[in-house]
Design an enzyme around this catalytic site. Structure first.
Site, PDB file in Angstrom:
ATOM      1  CG  HIS A 207     -43.645  20.864 -52.786  1.00 38.36           C
ATOM      2  ND1 HIS A 207     -44.545  19.819 -52.786  1.00 38.36           N
ATOM      3  CD2 HIS A 207     -44.191  21.824 -51.998  1.00 38.36           C
ATOM      4  CE1 HIS A 207     -45.590  20.157 -52.033  1.00 38.36           C
ATOM      5  NE2 HIS A 207     -45.401  21.367 -51.543  1.00 38.36           N
ATOM      6  CB  CYS A 245     -44.852  20.680 -48.085  1.00 38.76           C
ATOM      7  SG  CYS A 245     -46.641  20.856 -48.321  1.00 38.76           S
ATOM      8  CG  ASP A 317     -49.236  24.408 -49.019  1.00 37.94           C
ATOM      9  OD1 ASP A 317     -49.511  25.045 -50.048  1.00 37.94           O
ATOM     10  OD2 ASP A 317     -48.552  23.385 -49.046  1.00 37.94           O
TER      11      ASP A 317
END
Ligand code: CS2
Ligand code: MN
Length: 356
Positions: A207, A245, A317
């Site tokens: 991430h 992300c 998210d």
């Protein structure tokens, strides 16, 4: 792609598996053993019990977020091999239970950093927000107390009180660590775990740092196209991949998100898709997933994922807190369900548009 939702387990999450099962198009969860500490071996019986619970609700475990990395590994301390051995054992135990995706991060001390957990937006919803001036004005030891009052009683991932109690010690561990040392420690870790990932076909998905710049003088490496490509190349194995992300890479407007997706073709094992709104370059807040609510073109992000042939899991998210819900900031049911429905809608339109 497969639409999923993050679920922290019944002891920690206000959202139930039954609720998740009722979100159209969501077939699986991204979960964790939230009460394990970094460095601890995940026991087979607990992994199995988690799997059975999820499956009994008509869902499946699509991946783990996160198996956290002990600071001894990140700092390259003399006892790191012991913690890497434990990590390998955890990966073996996950692989034996047919779990093939692990999201992790290599951020020093803090996981994500925000200065507010409940900023009020014009529509009355509350959201996580970041203001650089607020970070610059505060001692790192005080940031936890600044934000924890808005945590709605939940333990925030990466901000566990036991961890925050040792914050001085943690900062001391990183005193000698710069970006190069952090890269080197990541390389060492990845080289050691790749054989077990190959054996059990486990995709590791790093991430990005959030935000993608140094906070409190700590090193930060997973921040840009250049750095993430360096990370892929330094251990060139298909199991060494990324979590794309949008909300984290997107904290730096210089990161062209669709371009980044294309550059990472074949190595994106997991995607977190959410929107942010920049008020100034040094102040942003999380918004609804809808493009027009924030600064990102969500259609372009989903289209890039579609075009690279992405088949892995996506999850909305962070969501806003809406409709009087009380939950872990960013992780309520309602706005994430809206996000999943919206992202599914975009995907369907892109897919069908492509058939013409
Ligand atoms: C997550 C991260 O809530 C979030 O921002 O996307 O905390 C993520 O779970 C970790 O960094 C992955 O280890
Ligand atoms: Mn994320």
């Amino acid at each position: 792609m497969e639409m999923t939702l993050r679920w922290y387990g019944h002891d920690f999450d206000t959202v139930t598996l039954k609720q998740i099962r009722q979100i159209p198009g969501v077939t699986g969860v991204i979960t964790t053993l939230y009460d394990t500490a970094p460095g601890e071996v995940w026991q087979p019986a607990r992994i199995r019990a988690l799997k059975e619970e999820v499956e009994a609700a008509g869902l499946r475990i699509v991946g783990i977020e996160s198996v956290n990395i002990h600071d001894a590994i990140k700092t390259g301390a003399s006892d790191r091999d012991r913690y890497i051995d434990n990590y390998i054992e955890t990966l073996e135990n996950l692989g034996k239970e047919d779990i093939h995706l692990v999201c992790y991060n290599f951020m020093p001390v803090f996981d994500w950093t925000r200065t507010e957990l409940a900023r009020i937006r014009p529509d009355g919803s509350t959201v996580l927000a970041y203001n650089q001036a607020a970070v610059d004005a505060i001692d790192p030891e005080d940031i936890f107390s600044l934000i924890s009052k808005d945590s709605n009683g939940s333990v925030l991932p990466g901000w566990e009180p036991s961890r925050m109690a040792k914050i001085k010690e943690l900062f001391a561990m990183y005193r000698e660590i710069d970006d190069e040392a952090l890269f080197e420690n990541l390389r060492y870790f990845l080289e050691r775990i790749m054989p077990v990932c190959g054996r059990y076909d486990i995709n590791m998905a790093i991430h990005p740092d959030d935000p993608v710049w140094s906070v409190f003088g700590l090193p930060r490496i997973i921040i840009s196209k250049k750095n993430i490509l360096r990370m892929m190349q330094m251990v060139d194995d298909p199991h060494n991949g990324v979590t794309f992300c949008s909300g984290s890479y997107g904290t730096n407007p210089q990161n062209d998100l669709p371009d980044l997706i294309r550059a990472l073709k074949g190595r994106i094992h997991f995607a977190h898709v959410r929107n942010l709104k920049f008020n100034t370059p040094a102040d942003f807040e999380e918004t609804a997933h809808l493009s027009s609510d924030g600064s990102f073109d969500m259609y372009a992000i989903m289209k890039a994922l579609y075009e690279i042939g992405f088949t892995g899991p996506i999850r909305p998210d962070h969501g806003r807190m809406i409709w009087d819900e009380t939950a872990m900031p960013g992780y309520g049911l309602y706005d994430r369900a809206l996000g999943a429905a919206y992202l599914n809608g975009l995907w369907e339109a892109i897919e069908k548009g492509d058939d013409k």
